[in-house]
Design a protein around this motif. Structure first.
Motif, PDB file in Angstrom:
ATOM      1  N   MET A  95      71.409  36.900  18.388  1.00  0.00           N
ATOM      2  CA  MET A  95      70.595  37.476  19.456  1.00  0.00           C
ATOM      3  C   MET A  95      70.382  38.968  19.226  1.00  0.00           C
ATOM      4  SD  MET A  95      71.461  37.915  23.538  1.00  0.00           S
ATOM      5  CE  MET A  95      72.983  38.778  23.143  1.00  0.00           C
ATOM      6  N   ARG A  96      71.453  39.674  18.924  1.00  0.00           N
ATOM      7  CA  ARG A  96      71.344  41.117  18.727  1.00  0.00           C
ATOM      8  C   ARG A  96      70.481  41.464  17.515  1.00  0.00           C
ATOM      9  NH1 ARG A  96      76.433  44.669  20.365  1.00  0.00           N
ATOM     10  NH2 ARG A  96      76.529  44.081  22.551  1.00  0.00           N
TER      11      ARG A  96
ATOM     12  N   SER B  23      64.607  43.931  16.520  1.00  0.00           N
ATOM     13  CA  SER B  23      63.226  44.003  16.046  1.00  0.00           C
ATOM     14  C   SER B  23      62.353  44.816  17.000  1.00  0.00           C
ATOM     15  CB  SER B  23      62.642  42.589  15.913  1.00  0.00           C
ATOM     16  OG  SER B  23      62.444  41.999  17.198  1.00  0.00           O
ATOM     17  N   GLY B  24      62.805  44.987  18.246  1.00  0.00           N
ATOM     18  CA  GLY B  24      62.033  45.737  19.228  1.00  0.00           C
ATOM     19  C   GLY B  24      60.905  44.947  19.866  1.00  0.00           C
ATOM     20  N   GLN B  25      60.808  43.654  19.559  1.00  0.00           N
ATOM     21  CA  GLN B  25      59.701  42.854  20.080  1.00  0.00           C
ATOM     22  C   GLN B  25      60.059  42.065  21.334  1.00  0.00           C
ATOM     23  OE1 GLN B  25      57.374  40.569  17.400  1.00  0.00           O
ATOM     24  NE2 GLN B  25      57.622  41.976  15.670  1.00  0.00           N
ATOM     25  N   PHE B  26      61.347  42.094  21.706  1.00  0.00           N
ATOM     26  CA  PHE B  26      61.790  41.197  22.772  1.00  0.00           C
ATOM     27  C   PHE B  26      62.350  41.931  23.976  1.00  0.00           C
ATOM     28  CE2 PHE B  26      62.306  38.790  18.793  1.00  0.00           C
ATOM     29  CZ  PHE B  26      61.594  37.635  19.102  1.00  0.00           C
TER      30      PHE B  26
ATOM     31  N   ARG C  88      57.526  39.451  24.703  1.00  0.00           N
ATOM     32  CA  ARG C  88      58.261  38.235  24.361  1.00  0.00           C
ATOM     33  C   ARG C  88      59.665  38.261  24.973  1.00  0.00           C
ATOM     34  NH1 ARG C  88      57.884  36.841  18.111  1.00  0.00           N
ATOM     35  NH2 ARG C  88      58.543  34.810  18.962  1.00  0.00           N
ATOM     36  N   TYR C  89      60.092  37.111  25.404  1.00  0.00           N
ATOM     37  CA  TYR C  89      61.383  36.937  26.076  1.00  0.00           C
ATOM     38  C   TYR C  89      62.401  36.373  25.095  1.00  0.00           C
ATOM     39  CZ  TYR C  89      64.747  34.917  29.447  1.00  0.00           C
ATOM     40  OH  TYR C  89      65.868  34.562  30.155  1.00  0.00           O
TER      41      TYR C  89
END
Length: 356
Positions: A60-61, A66-69, A165-166
């Motif tokens: 998860m981390r 990535s900075g997208q979520f 994005r979640y």
């Protein structure tokens, strides 16, 4: 949990302890912050799950970096059902905490901005009575109404953090994997597995560690429906009349939990062949950089740096029969994971491996 004041503990108990309050907060959050137009679901959420100690937190981390979520963080506690409302209420008094090692004692450091597995409050609010039993957790179906509420919930978390994005890690998703794969067919669902002896050993160690945890730590785990191990442990029971057997202070008990979990998962994959589900081998993540690239491709993000490392193995005594059965399941999982990488549209049909 040691950093919570008495007032913090009271607030957590009051808010998280009532499904009525959490449902009210969610309705209030939706009425204030939810976009009026219907969601087009153009973004692709990512759900990470697996039996505890499989490496789900590290995965998860790594994706979160990535900075997208957007993902729930400790900053959302205890108003996890109303993250935007809570931000508005606390905007002038944002808490600051230096990173410290989490209670698991596994070297993972957390602070208020760390993504965490808090989403289960949503499921406990709407379906808790269906799957949380006195001594176990059971599979359940998601209603269409709850599925639509879950879509709104994802949008609200994304709204708070300004992302499209979640991302969520939730080890209880195995209990609703059939509904998630069907309803959330636009999502990417990653299910981790790890060498059975190593994972069972880690579960046993964590169980012993959390048996003597402070009272509020136990309450905290109960409020989040985290029953993986420790004094609040409630095993997954996948079959109606499946008995709960064994001593949780033995490795054999946790090998049984491992076998039952992944047998259920393999049967689900063989029967339904969901294209949005990927098995992820933690051992391969640790030793094969190309494997991480394949996962990034599956979840539609650019390849980013990541560091996965396998903790040292512990040679604890266990039943030879259980180890052999677990290894057979593990080999089937590795084959299924490799086949998915080779052809993302397929899961191989696996033989029913009986045992445990």
């Amino acid at each position: 949990m040691t950093g919570y004041s008495i007032s913090d503990q009271i607030l957590h108990r009051f808010i998280l302890g009532s499904s009525f309050i959490n449902e009210f907060l969610f309705d209030l959050e939706c009425s204030i912050f939810e976009e009026k137009k219907a969601s087009e679901l153009t973004h692709r959420p990512v759900f990470i799950t697996g039996l505890a100690r499989a490496g789900t937190t590290i995965l998860m981390r790594s994706l979160y970096e990535s900075g997208q979520f957007a993902s729930l963080t400790y900053d959302d506690m205890p108003f996890v059902m109303a993250p935007n409302l809570w931000r508005r209420m606390t905007s002038k008094n944002k808490k600051v905490r230096i990173k410290s090692e989490r209670a698991h004692g596994d070297g993972i450091e957390v602070d208020f901005d760390s993504p965490e597995a808090l989403e289960e409050v949503f499921w406990r609010t709407f379906h808790g009575k269906e799957y949380i039993q006195r001594t176990s957790l059971r599979p359940h179906e998601i209603s269409l109404e709850t599925h639509r509420a879950f879509e709104s919930y994802q949008d609200l978390v994304c709204k708070k953090y300004g992302k499209a994005r979640y991302l969520a890690k939730n080890n209880n998703h195995i209990l609703r994997i059939k509904s998630l794969a069907r309803y959330c067919n636009h999502a990417a669902i990653l299910i981790l597995f790890r060498d059975p002896h190593d994972q069972a050993s880690s579960l046993l160690n964590q169980h012993n560690k959390f048996l003597t945890s402070p009272p509020f730590t136990r309450t905290y785990m109960e409020l989040l429906a985290h029953h993986e191990f420790g004094a609040t442990h409630r095993p997954f029971i996948f079959k109606k009349n499946q008995p709960i057997e064994g001593d949780p202070k033995t490795l054999d008990y946790w090998l049984d939990r491992w076998c039952q979990y992944y047998q259920y998962l393999l049967e689900f994959l063989a029967e339904h062949n969901p294209q949005n589900v990927m098995l992820v081998s933690y051992q391969r993540l640790c030793r094969e950089p190309e494997y991480w690239k394949a996962i990034c491709k599956f979840v539609d993000i650019p390849n980013i740096p990541a560091n996965f490392s396998a903790p040292p193995s512990e040679h604890l005594p266990s039943s030879i029969e259980r180890i052999e059965h677990a290894n057979a399941l593990y080999n089937a999982l590795e084959q299924a994971a490799a086949a998915k990488i080779a052809d993302p549209k397929q899961h191989p049909k696996t033989e029913n491996i009986t045992g445990c």
